[in-house]
Design a protein around this motif. Structure first.
Motif, PDB file in Angstrom:
ATOM      1  N   GLU A   1       0.805  -1.224   0.000  1.00 26.78           N
ATOM      2  CA  GLU A   1       0.000   0.000   0.000  1.00 26.78           C
ATOM      3  C   GLU A   1       0.840   1.276   0.000  1.00 26.78           C
ATOM      4  OE1 GLU A   1      -3.986  -1.737   2.287  1.00 26.78           O
ATOM      5  OE2 GLU A   1      -2.446  -0.709   3.461  1.00 26.78           O
ATOM      6  N   ASP A   2       2.161   1.148  -0.013  1.00 27.14           N
ATOM      7  CA  ASP A   2       3.034   2.322  -0.133  1.00 27.14           C
ATOM      8  C   ASP A   2       3.339   2.595  -1.607  1.00 27.14           C
ATOM      9  OD1 ASP A   2       3.246   2.772   2.558  1.00 27.14           O
ATOM     10  OD2 ASP A   2       5.421   2.560   2.661  1.00 27.14           O
ATOM     11  N   TYR A   3       3.219   3.859  -2.004  1.00 25.07           N
ATOM     12  CA  TYR A   3       3.569   4.278  -3.363  1.00 25.07           C
ATOM     13  C   TYR A   3       4.397   5.552  -3.269  1.00 25.07           C
ATOM     14  CZ  TYR A   3       0.371   0.799  -5.166  1.00 25.07           C
ATOM     15  OH  TYR A   3      -0.234  -0.398  -5.463  1.00 25.07           O
ATOM     16  N   PHE A   4       5.179   5.820  -4.310  1.00 28.44           N
ATOM     17  CA  PHE A   4       6.012   7.015  -4.286  1.00 28.44           C
ATOM     18  C   PHE A   4       6.032   7.660  -5.667  1.00 28.44           C
ATOM     19  CE2 PHE A   4       8.835   3.673  -5.662  1.00 28.44           C
ATOM     20  CZ  PHE A   4       9.672   4.276  -6.582  1.00 28.44           C
ATOM     21  N   LEU A   5       6.453   8.923  -5.691  1.00 23.79           N
ATOM     22  CA  LEU A   5       6.568   9.688  -6.935  1.00 23.79           C
ATOM     23  C   LEU A   5       7.898  10.416  -6.923  1.00 23.79           C
ATOM     24  CD1 LEU A   5       5.331  10.988  -9.541  1.00 23.79           C
ATOM     25  CD2 LEU A   5       4.432  12.796  -8.056  1.00 23.79           C
ATOM     26  N   ILE A   6       8.681  10.244  -7.986  1.00 27.95           N
ATOM     27  CA  ILE A   6       9.918  10.996  -8.189  1.00 27.95           C
ATOM     28  C   ILE A   6       9.872  11.567  -9.605  1.00 27.95           C
ATOM     29  CG2 ILE A   6      12.428  10.876  -8.411  1.00 27.95           C
ATOM     30  CD1 ILE A   6      12.419   8.617  -6.358  1.00 27.95           C
ATOM     31  N   LYS A   7       9.894  12.893  -9.698  1.00 30.57           N
ATOM     32  CA  LYS A   7       9.814  13.547 -11.006  1.00 30.57           C
ATOM     33  C   LYS A   7      10.764  14.738 -10.994  1.00 30.57           C
ATOM     34  CE  LYS A   7       6.396  15.282 -14.361  1.00 30.57           C
ATOM     35  NZ  LYS A   7       6.863  14.403 -15.444  1.00 30.57           N
ATOM     36  N   THR A   8      11.864  14.618 -11.741  1.00 30.14           N
ATOM     37  CA  THR A   8      12.909  15.633 -11.704  1.00 30.14           C
ATOM     38  C   THR A   8      12.939  16.536 -12.935  1.00 30.14           C
ATOM     39  OG1 THR A   8      14.494  14.065 -12.659  1.00 30.14           O
ATOM     40  CG2 THR A   8      14.364  14.174 -10.253  1.00 30.14           C
ATOM     41  N   ASP A   9      11.986  16.352 -13.838  1.00 29.84           N
ATOM     42  CA  ASP A   9      12.002  17.115 -15.084  1.00 29.84           C
ATOM     43  C   ASP A   9      10.824  18.083 -15.190  1.00 29.84           C
ATOM     44  OD1 ASP A   9      10.048  15.201 -15.290  1.00 29.84           O
ATOM     45  OD2 ASP A   9      10.591  14.533 -17.310  1.00 29.84           O
ATOM     46  N   CYS A  10      10.295  18.531 -14.063  1.00 34.30           N
ATOM     47  CA  CYS A  10       9.194  19.498 -14.093  1.00 34.30           C
ATOM     48  C   CYS A  10       9.730  20.870 -14.492  1.00 34.30           C
ATOM     49  CB  CYS A  10       8.533  19.589 -12.721  1.00 34.30           C
ATOM     50  SG  CYS A  10       7.906  18.028 -12.078  1.00 34.30           S
ATOM     51  N   GLN A  11       8.876  21.679 -15.125  1.00 32.91           N
ATOM     52  CA  GLN A  11       9.285  23.019 -15.550  1.00 32.91           C
ATOM     53  C   GLN A  11       8.176  24.017 -15.267  1.00 32.91           C
ATOM     54  OE1 GLN A  11      10.284  22.552 -19.712  1.00 32.91           O
ATOM     55  NE2 GLN A  11      12.364  21.838 -19.259  1.00 32.91           N
ATOM     56  N   ARG A  12       8.536  25.101 -14.602  1.00 28.53           N
ATOM     57  CA  ARG A  12       7.558  26.164 -14.358  1.00 28.53           C
ATOM     58  C   ARG A  12       7.117  26.784 -15.677  1.00 28.53           C
ATOM     59  NH1 ARG A  12      10.032  30.092 -12.632  1.00 28.53           N
ATOM     60  NH2 ARG A  12      12.116  29.283 -12.260  1.00 28.53           N
ATOM     61  N   VAL A  13       8.067  26.969 -16.586  1.00 30.53           N
ATOM     62  CA  VAL A  13       7.773  27.493 -17.926  1.00 30.53           C
ATOM     63  C   VAL A  13       8.079  26.377 -18.922  1.00 30.53           C
ATOM     64  CG1 VAL A  13       8.301  29.259 -19.636  1.00 30.53           C
ATOM     65  CG2 VAL A  13       8.466  29.800 -17.174  1.00 30.53           C
ATOM     66  N   PRO A  14       7.058  25.795 -19.553  1.00 27.01           N
ATOM     67  CA  PRO A  14       7.291  24.680 -20.475  1.00 27.01           C
ATOM     68  C   PRO A  14       8.328  25.031 -21.540  1.00 27.01           C
ATOM     69  CG  PRO A  14       4.942  24.951 -20.073  1.00 27.01           C
ATOM     70  CD  PRO A  14       5.624  26.120 -19.427  1.00 27.01           C
ATOM     71  N   GLY A  15       9.311  24.152 -21.712  1.00 24.76           N
ATOM     72  CA  GLY A  15      10.343  24.358 -22.709  1.00 24.76           C
ATOM     73  C   GLY A  15      11.530  25.167 -22.224  1.00 24.76           C
ATOM     74  N   ASN A  16      11.471  25.668 -20.988  1.00 21.63           N
ATOM     75  CA  ASN A  16      12.556  26.481 -20.437  1.00 21.63           C
ATOM     76  C   ASN A  16      13.259  25.678 -19.348  1.00 21.63           C
ATOM     77  OD1 ASN A  16      14.255  28.325 -19.256  1.00 21.63           O
ATOM     78  ND2 ASN A  16      12.723  29.951 -19.073  1.00 21.63           N
ATOM     79  N   SER A  17      14.428  25.130 -19.665  1.00 23.83           N
ATOM     80  CA  SER A  17      15.136  24.263 -18.722  1.00 23.83           C
ATOM     81  C   SER A  17      15.602  25.008 -17.480  1.00 23.83           C
ATOM     82  CB  SER A  17      16.336  23.602 -19.406  1.00 23.83           C
ATOM     83  OG  SER A  17      17.244  24.593 -19.883  1.00 23.83           O
ATOM     84  N   SER A  18      15.769  26.334 -17.573  1.00 19.26           N
ATOM     85  CA  SER A  18      16.210  27.090 -16.400  1.00 19.26           C
ATOM     86  C   SER A  18      15.108  27.226 -15.357  1.00 19.26           C
ATOM     87  CB  SER A  18      16.699  28.478 -16.812  1.00 19.26           C
ATOM     88  OG  SER A  18      15.622  29.264 -17.302  1.00 19.26           O
ATOM     89  N   SER A  19      13.875  26.832 -15.707  1.00 20.81           N
ATOM     90  CA  SER A  19      12.757  26.911 -14.758  1.00 20.81           C
ATOM     91  C   SER A  19      12.446  25.541 -14.144  1.00 20.81           C
ATOM     92  CB  SER A  19      11.504  27.463 -15.456  1.00 20.81           C
ATOM     93  OG  SER A  19      11.000  26.522 -16.401  1.00 20.81           O
ATOM     94  N   ALA A  20      13.405  24.634 -14.187  1.00 24.78           N
ATOM     95  CA  ALA A  20      13.184  23.261 -13.736  1.00 24.78           C
ATOM     96  C   ALA A  20      13.042  23.172 -12.216  1.00 24.78           C
ATOM     97  CB  ALA A  20      14.332  22.367 -14.199  1.00 24.78           C
TER      98      ALA A  20
ATOM     99  N   SER B   1      11.941  19.882  -9.035  1.00 20.89           N
ATOM    100  CA  SER B   1      11.769  18.445  -8.811  1.00 20.89           C
ATOM    101  C   SER B   1      10.674  18.186  -7.782  1.00 20.89           C
ATOM    102  CB  SER B   1      13.079  17.817  -8.325  1.00 20.89           C
ATOM    103  OG  SER B   1      14.116  18.003  -9.260  1.00 20.89           O
ATOM    104  N   VAL B   2      10.030  17.031  -7.917  1.00 24.75           N
ATOM    105  CA  VAL B   2       8.970  16.626  -6.988  1.00 24.75           C
ATOM    106  C   VAL B   2       9.289  15.234  -6.450  1.00 24.75           C
ATOM    107  CG1 VAL B   2       6.515  16.059  -6.750  1.00 24.75           C
ATOM    108  CG2 VAL B   2       7.213  18.006  -8.155  1.00 24.75           C
ATOM    109  N   PHE B   3       9.163  15.091  -5.137  1.00 24.52           N
ATOM    110  CA  PHE B   3       9.356  13.807  -4.472  1.00 24.52           C
ATOM    111  C   PHE B   3       8.190  13.614  -3.507  1.00 24.52           C
ATOM    112  CE2 PHE B   3      13.402  15.784  -5.442  1.00 24.52           C
ATOM    113  CZ  PHE B   3      14.080  14.780  -6.119  1.00 24.52           C
ATOM    114  N   ALA B   4       7.565  12.438  -3.524  1.00 28.86           N
ATOM    115  CA  ALA B   4       6.393  12.243  -2.676  1.00 28.86           C
ATOM    116  C   ALA B   4       6.246  10.786  -2.273  1.00 28.86           C
ATOM    117  CB  ALA B   4       5.129  12.717  -3.401  1.00 28.86           C
ATOM    118  N   ILE B   5       5.637  10.579  -1.100  1.00 26.59           N
ATOM    119  CA  ILE B   5       5.306   9.237  -0.621  1.00 26.59           C
ATOM    120  C   ILE B   5       3.838   9.215  -0.223  1.00 26.59           C
ATOM    121  CG2 ILE B   5       5.622   7.656   1.335  1.00 26.59           C
ATOM    122  CD1 ILE B   5       8.577   8.055   1.130  1.00 26.59           C
ATOM    123  N   PHE B   6       3.138   8.168  -0.633  1.00 25.13           N
ATOM    124  CA  PHE B   6       1.726   7.982  -0.334  1.00 25.13           C
ATOM    125  C   PHE B   6       1.561   6.622   0.354  1.00 25.13           C
ATOM    126  CE2 PHE B   6       2.368  10.122  -4.430  1.00 25.13           C
ATOM    127  CZ  PHE B   6       1.916  11.393  -4.110  1.00 25.13           C
TER     128      PHE B   6
END
Length: 428
Positions: A46-65, A67-72
């Motif tokens: 019943e434990d799940y997790f999320l790791i996402k390191t390629d999020c961007q505040r401005v789509p297509g702009n790597s300088s706005s990257a 990361s999200v880490f979460a446990i459920f």
């Protein structure tokens, strides 16, 4: 002579594009490196997790990257944990206004996290499934760490000098007196399991339902006074960086925050995560799903770190967290960073939605001219929107037309969470 000087100055000019490029490179160089590791042992699945390191505040702009880490950590099945892992991030980002700069985006995060958690809970409950989940959700953007949590999964921060701080609050009825009082005031009952002869056993639970937690996502069979409104803390690390340990209660039931941090110091993130799980299993055995994520926020040049004067160490520990004041924010920020102290930017744990969504006349106005529900983001005609502050004794404003606004469904959910109306859930 004049022409000669003018010519010399002309050679010193730098094209605007080159300046912007230089600034972007400089900003990128100042950003820390983020490294992470994950480890888990499953007992219930019943434990799940999320790791996402390629999020961007401005789509297509790597300088706005960022990361999200979460446990459920799910309970009564895994449906709520799976649903939350798939939907929560999108709901949080959907609640942040478009076109914001980085600082404004970070300032908008706490309210967006509240809206995202509530929307995820509302959507999952509409499916009619009775499982629930904790959620510890961490966003790392440069040196700024924002954590939102419901339940008893935990996120701790280990910084230079071995100072360990907890960035979450455990929502267990057994330990959290304020939450017990809130649940009973909202219509729930708190007590232990009774066995033959009237003896009480086990931890404090909320009835109906028998849940040990006061906040979660899902759990429609328990009652709306078990709320999905997260505790949120936002901090800014010094240039010395730090280590985050995010873990489910399978870790924290076995190890204290200090024990977990100490057990993995000096190890790279992946090995550190395995070591924390190994230490928890050695201490308590595999009695529950046990999940750990390690996130290292590393300075661009790890060899250059601010030093803390030894004689001031005790005083500095007392100042580890310091709320930012509007009058001296820049001065305080420089002072804290210079001595390796983490600066607290935001902290709020109220379970009242009106308090958490704020008080802003401009909030809720969409680009189409319609109003938008602050939770579910649906367009509303002016006559349909209900102010989150309307009729609220917790409001600092007596203006029922002042935003943020809620649709009728979200207003009903708000009232149910505050014990003002039945949740509509029938428990047999």
């Amino acid at each position: 002579m004049a022409s000669s000087e003018g010519k010399r100055h002309h050679h010193n000019l730098v094209p605007l594009a080159a300046l912007i490029s230089k600034e972007m490179r400089s900003e990128k160089m100042e950003k820390p490196t983020v490294r992470y590791g994950h480890a888990a042992q499953s007992r219930k699945g019943e434990d799940y997790f999320l790791i996402k390191t390629d999020c961007q505040r401005v789509p297509g702009n790597s300088s706005s990257a960022f990361s999200v880490f979460a446990i459920f950590d799910g309970h009564n099945g895994n449906a709520a944990a799976i649903f939350t892992r798939e939907q929560l991030l999108n709901h949080v980002l959907g609640a942040i206004p478009r076109g914001l700069g980085r600082e404004e985006w970070l300032q908008a995060l706490p309210r967006a996290l509240v809206a995202g958690f509530v929307k995820t809970d509302k959507e999952f409950q509409s499916r009619g499934e009775t499982s629930g989940t904790t959620a510890t959700f961490v966003i790392v953007d440069g040196w700024t760490v924002t954590v939102a949590s419901v339940g008893d999964s935990r996120c701790i921060l280990d910084t230079q000098g071995g100072t360990v701080s907890t960035l979450t609050v455990d929502h267990r009825l057994e330990e959290n007196v304020e939450e017990r009082e809130r649940v009973t005031a909202s219509g729930g009952e708190v007590g232990r399991l009774s066995i033959v002869g009237g003896a009480e056993i086990g931890p404090l639970r909320c009835w109906p339902g028998g849940l040990c937690l006061s906040r979660s996502i899902g759990d429609m069979d328990v009652g709306e006074f078990i709320v999905p409104i997260p505790y949120v803390k936002q901090v800014k690390l010094s240039r010395a960086g730090g280590r985050l340990i995010i873990a489910s209660d399978g870790i924290w039931d076995a190890l204290s925050s200090e024990m977990a941090a100490k057990s993995c110091r000096g190890l790279p993130a992946e090995l550190a995560a395995r070591q924390v799980v190994k230490e928890a299993l050695r201490t308590r055995g595999l009695k529950d799903d046990t999940t750990c994520i390690i996130v290292d926020i590393i300075p661009p040049d790890p060899s250059v770190q601010p030093l803390t004067p030894p004689k001031k160490q005790n005083k500095l520990r007392a100042l580890f967290f310091r709320k930012r004041s509007h009058d001296s924010a820049n001065k305080l920020s420089k002072k804290l960073s210079a001595v390796g102290i983490v600066e607290e930017l935001f902290e709020e744990g109220s379970a009242m939605l009106a308090e958490r969504l704020g008080n802003d006349e401009s909030t809720g106005q969409s680009t189409s001219g319609l109003f938008v529900c602050a939770v579910c983001q649906v367009d509303l005609a002016p006559s349909e929107g209900i102010s989150v502050h309307a009729g609220s004794i917790f409001s600092t404003s007596s203006k029922p037309w002042q935003g943020p606004f809620l649709c009728a469904d979200c207003r009903n959910k708000k009232d149910a969470m505050e014990g003002k109306c039945p949740s509509g859930v029938k428990v047999t």
